[in-house]
Write an enzyme that holds these catalytic residues in place. Structure first.
Site, short mmCIF file in Angstrom:
data_model
loop_
_atom_site.label_atom_id
_atom_site.label_comp_id
_atom_site.label_asym_id
_atom_site.label_seq_id
_atom_site.Cartn_x
_atom_site.Cartn_y
_atom_site.Cartn_z
N VAL A 153 0.84 -1.22 0.00
CA VAL A 153 0.00 0.00 0.00
C VAL A 153 0.87 1.26 0.00
O VAL A 153 0.55 2.24 -0.69
CB VAL A 153 -0.98 -0.02 1.20
CG1 VAL A 153 -1.83 1.25 1.21
CG2 VAL A 153 -1.89 -1.24 1.13
N GLU B 256 -9.45 6.62 6.61
CA GLU B 256 -10.37 6.10 5.59
C GLU B 256 -9.91 4.74 5.06
O GLU B 256 -10.70 3.84 4.80
CB GLU B 256 -10.46 7.10 4.43
CG GLU B 256 -11.40 6.72 3.31
CD GLU B 256 -12.85 6.67 3.76
OE1 GLU B 256 -13.43 7.72 4.02
OE2 GLU B 256 -13.40 5.55 3.86
N LYS C 31 -12.17 -3.87 11.87
CA LYS C 31 -12.92 -2.94 11.02
C LYS C 31 -14.31 -2.68 11.59
O LYS C 31 -14.81 -1.55 11.57
CB LYS C 31 -13.00 -3.50 9.59
CG LYS C 31 -11.64 -3.51 8.89
CD LYS C 31 -11.66 -4.33 7.61
CE LYS C 31 -10.30 -4.34 6.90
NZ LYS C 31 -10.22 -5.32 5.83
#
Ligand code: HSE
Length: 421
Positions: free
Chosen positions: A16, A131, A207
């Site tokens: 990422v 986010e 999450k």
């Protein structure tokens, strides 16, 4: 209006981190024109020289340690890609206390350390942007914080882990076995370094904690989320579920019922007609219900370098445009989370039975005695009995099944799967 120049540091250049670097480079001019901010990567922290070379990063911006970044006045935003709690937590706390804002995709660290990060952000004056921690490139966090203010959220249901959704989709649609699917998910870069985080439901639990805390404006710590993974899912049940019109998914669920909250992660059957049933492969989706907006579903890539990098860059741009940052005050108090652990559900139960007359009647008798209503019965073969119940409390269901397992005609309860209708 003058273009605002913002300096960014990237901690970690893995999947990422590397994706984010590439996006920041390729979209710098577009963002400068559209958003009036010029985002420059001023420093990176990674010891992997080959990776630095591969990404074409100038050696002059490679920091020797976190202190060099924290003490650099040209850096306003620190984006972290290490994963896991340490050293990410320590590095980000240092950055926040030094007055910088942080951007992270690290759901484990964020769900476990949100309160102390919040305290450090308040003290330093920077902001927390996360986010990318949930549902990859899909803007779920900003939807919950910035687009749902008119609602009391009544439930969240989500497919929030790409690895398990990829595994269950391939097992269900192509009959591929679990181990092969898991290896493929690892090869494709969806799975965590330790895939137990995915298949045992930890990743979805982190999450769920973040998403539900935002949705209900109260802290839902991971300790209050019941968790089951997909490691014990039997391909037989996926097939029997199909016959009954259901699709099996690993769901993150939270519900607000009569002022009480329930939060859980487990495999569940959904009717094929439910929009979440059509979410396949590494795609994720979050189904949000609010009292005014009704149902909203957000769908997209839940994992991968560029989708997650897209969320990171959007946070960087969003943060760069702010002079003051959103606070999450519910994190700063000892909020009592009124969590319902003994939730109600419809259940799919598969019994292994002996080839004896009258077993179905005896099982029905035990369920009836415990006030467990039966909706559907499917006798698959002489030794397999499947029952779908009406909605019942988990404790009642488990007690009834213990009693049923004592019956002479019952070998065992071979599967117990919740059904979300
Ligand atoms: N391992 C995670 C998943 C990556 O499969 O969803 C994205 O958080």
């Amino acid at each position: 209006m003058a273009v605002k120049h913002v300096g960014v540091a990237l901690l970690g250049l893995g999947v990422v981190g590397g994706g984010t670097y590439r996006i920041l480079k390729s979209k710098r001019e577009m963002i400068r024109q559209n958003d009036n901010v010029d985002i420059e990567v001023v420093a990176v922290l990674d010891r992997n020289e080959a990776r630095i070379k591969e990404l074409g990063i100038d050696g002059g911006i490679v920091a020797k340690d976190i202190d060099e970044i924290v003490n650099n006045p040209d850096i306003q935003i620190v984006a972290e890609f290490f994963g896991g709690v340490e050293p990410a937590r320590t590095f980000l706390l240092k950055a926040l206390y030094a007055g910088k804002s942080i951007v992270t995709a690290n759901k484990e660290m964020f769900s476990k350390c949100w309160q102390e990060l919040e305290k450090a952000a308040e003290q330093g004056g920077g902001g927390l942007y996360f986010e990318a921690s949930c549902v990859g490139g899909v803007p779920v966090i900003r939807t919950l914080t910035d687009s749902m203010q008119a609602n009391t959220i009544t439930s969240l249901k989500g497919i929030v882990n790409g690895t398990t959704n990829y595994i269950l989709s391939r097992m269900s649609d192509e009959g591929v076995d679990y181990d092969t699917c898991l290896k493929e998910a690892q090869r494709l870069g969806y799975a965590e370094a330790n895939p137990s985080a995915d298949v045992d439901g930890f990743d979805a639990m982190y999450k769920n904690s973040i998403l539900s805390s935002l949705a209900y404006r109260r802290r839902i710590p991971i300790e209050n989320i019941s968790r089951e993974g997909i490691a014990d899912v039997n391909v037989k049940d996926i097939a029997y579920g199909k016959e009954l019109g259901y699709t099996l998914k690993l769901l993150a669920i939270s519900k607000l019922k009569d002022g009480k909250l329930e939060a859980r992660v487990h495999p569940a059957f959904l009717p094929n007609s439910h929009p979440l049933s059509s979410v396949k492969g590494s795609f994720n989706a979050l189904f949000i219900s609010g009292d005014n907006v009704d149902d909203v579903m957000l769908y997209g890539r839940g994992a991968g370098a560029l989708p997650t990098g897209s969320a990171i860059v959007s946070d960087i741009v969003f943060c760069a445009g702010k002079d003051t940052h959103r606070r999450f005050p519910f994190e700063n108090e000892q909020v009592q989370t009124d969590i319902e652990k003994d939730f109600s559900s419809v259940y799919y139960v598969r019994f292994d039975v002996k080839e004896e007359d009258g077993t179905l009647g005896k099982v029905a008798g035990v369920l009836n005695k415990n006030k467990v209503g039966v909706k559907t019965v499917l006798q698959k073969s002489a030794d397999t009995l499947i029952i779908i119940t009406n909605e019942v409390k988990e404790s009642v269901m488990r007690k009834a099944l213990c009693e049923a397992e004592q019956l002479s005609g019952v070998e065992r309860v071979a599967a117990l799967i919740r059904v979300e209708e």
